[in-house]
Design an enzyme around this catalytic site. Sequence first.
Site, PDB file in Angstrom:
ATOM      1  CE1 TYR A 157      32.363  41.332  47.454  1.00  0.00           C
ATOM      2  CE2 TYR A 157      33.630  41.420  45.430  1.00  0.00           C
ATOM      3  CZ  TYR A 157      33.573  41.408  46.806  1.00  0.00           C
ATOM      4  OH  TYR A 157      34.731  41.459  47.536  1.00  0.00           O
ATOM      5  CE  LYS A 224      46.442  39.105  37.686  1.00  0.00           C
ATOM      6  NZ  LYS A 224      47.869  39.437  37.845  1.00  0.00           N
ATOM      7  CG  ASP A 273      49.566  41.325  40.050  1.00  0.00           C
ATOM      8  OD1 ASP A 273      48.853  41.910  39.230  1.00  0.00           O
ATOM      9  OD2 ASP A 273      50.502  40.584  39.713  1.00  0.00           O
ATOM     10  CG  ASP A 297      36.207  43.515  49.398  1.00  0.00           C
ATOM     11  OD1 ASP A 297      36.467  44.209  50.390  1.00  0.00           O
ATOM     12  OD2 ASP A 297      35.454  42.533  49.454  1.00  0.00           O
TER      13      ASP A 297
END
Length: 409
Positions: A157, A224, A273, A297
């Site tokens: 972002y 991640k 995930d 998000d």
Amino acid sequence: MVENLNRSELNIAINKTRESFDTDNPTVPFIEGDGIGIDIWPASQSVFDAVVEKAYNGERKINWVEVLAGQKAYDTVSEWLPKKTLDTFDEHGVGIKGPLTTPVGEGIRSINVAIRQELDLYVCLRPIKYFKGIETPTKSPQDVDIVLFRENTEDVYSGKELEEGSDEVLKLNSFLEDEFGWKIRKDSGIGIKPISNTGSERLIRAAINFAAENGKKNLAIVHKGNIMKFTEGAFRKWGYELIEREFSDVAVSWEDSNGNPGDKILVQDVIADAFLQQILIKPQEFDVIATTNLNGDYASDALAAQIGGIGISPGGNINYENGKAVFEATHGTAPKYAGMNKANPGSLILSGEMMFRYMGWNEAADLIITSMEKSILEGNVTYDLARGREDATILSTSEFADSLVRNIQ
């Protein structure tokens, strides 16, 4: 930008902000918002004014001041985000906004992101909790009671990207191949994903401080890092180092606890995930989440779906180091519904509840929650919250606000 504050200093700025609202008539700037903003802001303001009137017997009143952003700003002053708007939020410390338009794939960058970055509102705070009576796609939505801390200023972002085919992207591509041996397809757009120690630590510090102050039992660092080892993996590493350095008296990692944290907050990390799977299977095992911008998000919208949708999910953007905050509806502008008096104002109203609580006006905040609970349980709701309910009475935007006001009274 304020230099990172340690744990003992973290709430000083917040308390100073609250002191500025220890008055009978504070000024709070607002942005109406694009699209359905013209419907949901007036409805929300009527609820805000009613709870303040009721909670303080008419002795307090908000002085609402409109500031411009988005399409209304562009049509009025030919700017999407006027400096005056940012200066007004900065001056008064706390504000609130409706949804703003962000074109997909072209045009202006996100105004929402620009406000967060320009004011350095580094925490995107998303409390996600179920209201009894709402039909949801999950079997046990009441198990969702999670507060998500999403880093708000970095990651993808940050806007560091170059368009495919441009001279700039070709130059960068050649540099990356020459200097690092990175072979990237020539027809690629390229984006940069910065994750800093500073940004990571202050976000995780705010999350663990919240957990400690509110009696939460666990904190999950969602990342991640198995793939992005030096960005999201570093976010995880810096989080554990911070907790060991500043919070060892109140928190302990899973590895150090041997599965028995005692009365301390249990800190663990979860691959992003896997986290999206686990919040469906066992959401009751999560209290507070600290995560990077993009993961946050995804996760906040996924969690909102579990409690009935984004229309009932509030949000705030906060700098816990200087006390500044802007609360906001978390959904989009839904232009096809604009002016139809149909949209659910719940996200904006509950964001106002967050704002009042942040100001220290807890009595007004409590009234919003109790009136929302009652209206939803009665089945007096907007069309989106009526899905799957045979007992529901579908109300317009303004009628839903009127129902809340009646339940306040």
